[in-house]
Motif scaffolding. Structure first.
Motif, short mmCIF file in Angstrom:
data_model
loop_
_atom_site.label_atom_id
_atom_site.label_comp_id
_atom_site.label_asym_id
_atom_site.label_seq_id
_atom_site.Cartn_x
_atom_site.Cartn_y
_atom_site.Cartn_z
N VAL A 34 26.45 -27.10 -22.99
CA VAL A 34 27.38 -26.09 -23.53
C VAL A 34 27.16 -24.76 -22.82
CG1 VAL A 34 27.58 -27.15 -25.82
CG2 VAL A 34 25.81 -25.44 -25.42
N CYS A 35 28.18 -23.92 -22.89
CA CYS A 35 28.01 -22.54 -22.40
C CYS A 35 28.93 -21.63 -23.20
CB CYS A 35 28.26 -22.44 -20.90
SG CYS A 35 29.96 -22.41 -20.39
N GLY A 36 28.60 -20.37 -23.18
CA GLY A 36 29.39 -19.34 -23.84
C GLY A 36 30.09 -18.48 -22.80
N PRO A 37 30.42 -17.26 -23.17
CA PRO A 37 31.16 -16.39 -22.25
C PRO A 37 30.37 -15.97 -21.01
CG PRO A 37 30.66 -15.25 -24.31
CD PRO A 37 30.21 -16.66 -24.47
N SER A 44 20.62 -29.95 -20.55
CA SER A 44 21.29 -31.14 -21.09
C SER A 44 20.74 -31.44 -22.48
CB SER A 44 21.08 -32.34 -20.18
OG SER A 44 21.74 -32.15 -18.96
N ARG A 45 21.63 -31.78 -23.38
CA ARG A 45 21.26 -32.13 -24.75
C ARG A 45 21.73 -33.54 -25.02
NH1 ARG A 45 21.60 -26.91 -28.19
NH2 ARG A 45 21.52 -25.34 -26.57
N ILE A 61 32.77 -21.98 -27.66
CA ILE A 61 31.85 -22.55 -26.66
C ILE A 61 32.63 -23.54 -25.77
CG2 ILE A 61 29.78 -22.25 -28.05
CD1 ILE A 61 29.85 -25.25 -28.64
N THR A 62 32.12 -23.69 -24.57
CA THR A 62 32.66 -24.69 -23.65
C THR A 62 31.68 -25.86 -23.64
OG1 THR A 62 33.62 -22.94 -22.31
CG2 THR A 62 33.48 -25.12 -21.31
N VAL A 73 35.49 -31.59 -19.92
CA VAL A 73 35.22 -30.22 -20.32
C VAL A 73 36.22 -29.84 -21.41
CG1 VAL A 73 35.11 -27.81 -19.57
CG2 VAL A 73 34.40 -29.63 -18.01
N TYR A 74 35.70 -29.29 -22.52
CA TYR A 74 36.55 -28.88 -23.63
C TYR A 74 36.15 -27.47 -24.09
CZ TYR A 74 37.30 -33.91 -23.96
OH TYR A 74 37.59 -35.22 -23.67
N MET A 75 37.13 -26.66 -24.45
CA MET A 75 36.87 -25.37 -25.08
C MET A 75 36.93 -25.59 -26.59
SD MET A 75 36.25 -22.14 -24.91
CE MET A 75 36.60 -21.66 -23.25
N LEU A 76 35.85 -25.25 -27.30
CA LEU A 76 35.75 -25.50 -28.74
C LEU A 76 35.81 -24.18 -29.49
CD1 LEU A 76 32.87 -28.14 -28.63
CD2 LEU A 76 35.32 -28.51 -28.40
#
Length: 90
Positions: A34-37, A44-45, A61-62, A73-76
């Motif tokens: 995951v990543c933020g802005p 890796s999780r 989060i992406t 890849v999804y934007m959540l």
């Protein structure tokens, strides 16, 4: 609202960030990042079947999953729960 309680004559209300919840509804573990802005990807999780991870952050989060032939890849957005499910077989 995350919690509500009474203390004598006072009402106590506790608020938290809405967060994002990701659930693995497959039969296999899922490895993802995951990543933020700031655009720095996490380590890796691994999310095991029927488990979930919850992120209490003040931004969407992406979510990224690398597989042998593709990258998903999804934007959540905040305040929602997402379920990762296996694709139906033809």
């Amino acid at each position: 609202m995350d919690r509500m309680d009474w203390m004598k004559k006072h009402l106590i209300v506790q608020y938290q960030l809405p967060g994002v919840r990701v659930r693995n509804d497959t039969l296999q573990p899922i490895v993802y990042e995951v990543c933020g802005p700031n655009r720095v990807w996490s380590k890796s999780r691994t999310l095991n079947p029927n488990e979930f991870d919850e992120y209490r952050v003040p931004y969407p989060i992406t979510w990224r999953r690398r597989m042998s032939s593709e990258v998903q890849v999804y934007m959540l957005p905040l305040g929602q729960e997402f379920s990762y499910q296996a694709s139906p077989k033809p």
